[in-house]
Enzyme design. Sequence first.
Site, mmCIF file in Angstrom:
data_model
loop_
_atom_site.group_PDB
_atom_site.id
_atom_site.type_symbol
_atom_site.label_atom_id
_atom_site.label_comp_id
_atom_site.label_asym_id
_atom_site.label_seq_id
_atom_site.Cartn_x
_atom_site.Cartn_y
_atom_site.Cartn_z
ATOM 1 N NE ARG A 30 -2.347 0.586 3.666
ATOM 2 C CZ ARG A 30 -2.297 1.666 4.438
ATOM 3 N NH1 ARG A 30 -2.860 2.795 4.032
ATOM 4 N NH2 ARG A 30 -1.697 1.639 5.609
ATOM 5 C CG ASN A 40 5.601 -1.217 0.977
ATOM 6 O OD1 ASN A 40 6.035 -2.036 1.778
ATOM 7 N ND2 ASN A 40 4.356 -0.760 1.039
ATOM 8 N NE ARG A 89 -3.549 -2.923 -1.753
ATOM 9 C CZ ARG A 89 -3.140 -3.303 -0.550
ATOM 10 N NH1 ARG A 89 -3.700 -2.793 0.532
ATOM 11 N NH2 ARG A 89 -2.180 -4.164 -0.410
ATOM 12 C CB SER A 98 -7.545 -2.309 4.367
ATOM 13 O OG SER A 98 -8.433 -1.312 3.910
ATOM 14 C CB SER A 100 -2.973 -9.076 5.010
ATOM 15 O OG SER A 100 -1.981 -8.194 5.484
ATOM 16 C CD GLN A 121 3.355 -9.697 5.237
ATOM 17 O OE1 GLN A 121 3.235 -8.478 5.308
ATOM 18 N NE2 GLN A 121 2.331 -10.498 5.018
ATOM 19 N NE ARG A 179 16.827 -17.366 34.681
ATOM 20 C CZ ARG A 179 16.074 -16.458 34.077
ATOM 21 N NH1 ARG A 179 14.916 -16.095 34.597
ATOM 22 N NH2 ARG A 179 16.481 -15.905 32.952
#
Length: 424
Positions: A30, A40, A89, A98, A100, A121, A179
């Site tokens: 997007r 992106n 889109r 929105s 995925s 991704q 531990r």
Amino acid sequence: MEAGAGGSSRALPAGEGGPRAHLAALVLARGGSKGIPLKNIKLLAGVPLIGWVLRAAGDAGVFHSIWVSTDHDEIEKVAKQFGAQVHRRSPEVSQDSSTSLEAIREFLNHHHEVDIVGNIQATSPCLHPSDLIKVADLIQKEGFDSVFSVVRRHQFRWSEVKKGENKMTEPQNLNPAKRYRRQDWPGELYENGSFYFAKRHLIEKGYLQGGKMAYYEMRAEHSVDIDIDIDWPIAEQRVLSFGYFGKEPLKEVKLLVCSIDGCLTNGRIYVTEDRKEMVSYDYRDIVGIDILKKRGIQVRLISERDCSKTLSAMQLGCVAKVSATNKLQVLEDWQKDMGLSWKEVAYLGNEESDVECLKKAGMSGVPADACAVAQKAAGYICKSNGGCGAVREFAEHIFLLLEKVNSARKQMEELSSAGKEVRN
């Protein structure tokens, strides 16, 4: 790699999940980003962020089609440069709210040929083709309906105590009295968000994970998510160390050829009253050339103009070819004379006349203000403009990749040595 599965396997006909089913890679990108504008396609180690995963998807060779779903013209342009098809889109699935899943379902509504979606991704730049190949096998050959990526973490969890609550925190996955040492505890698997593969029938029902499920465990060093894990400068260092740079293994660069006009200089020519030409350059670039030469990398210069007087005044001590009508021919002659493979040649250019050279060289770069076709052909886009530090920046990029080459060589030597010790 490990897979966890439930239920019985069954034969899968074509069109449902077998080897002939249409597997599409889909990257959601997007244009809006509240954190980093146009994140992106922001350059990461000289490559648009989305380019790293598109390169891995393309070289995996398992996808029938590779798509980017976007609402932004610039992202569409970059996606096509990396060989992806683009699905525009709708505004309805391009909002901050929105999901995925909504964007993927819209994509499937427009592409009825797709049987399986591999949602990758854009913010996972250390993804490798080998991961995608193995996941495709899980879906297409082993009959899983959905596969998602995980990473193993060794982190002890404690319950949250909110301010004002009258209670104590409690251990969630450990006994404080006993531990574990890290080496004695296998850790836990967490989704890392790198990819989600699912068949059409699941997605249409509103699921990305369901049916016969499997997880794919990624190596920790490849599990990078810029959204949440690390900031941009650290991400660049991680990518340079663990990213995927293409099918051909990196080799040590032995020759850098740099275009003079627009790379070493800013491309401007000043003419004095007595018709003498003058150009300006950045001292940082001269230092970069000097460092390259000290590291044993030859630096040669090329220009379509006759700028021999300018070069003489700069006193760089580099072999140069001026009045070059065919830059590629000059580059090929130098490569052959030095007995180098193309992987050992780097090229920094900025114009249409440099495009074929950029495509041939094993390592290629352009200044930030290079023309569009040169940027498309280059493997690295500098943040600096021509004549303003681009040569020095590209030199530093070469050094970082050489560190990667040397590190890989050292690892191979150590593995070879360990193997000899075992045999003995």
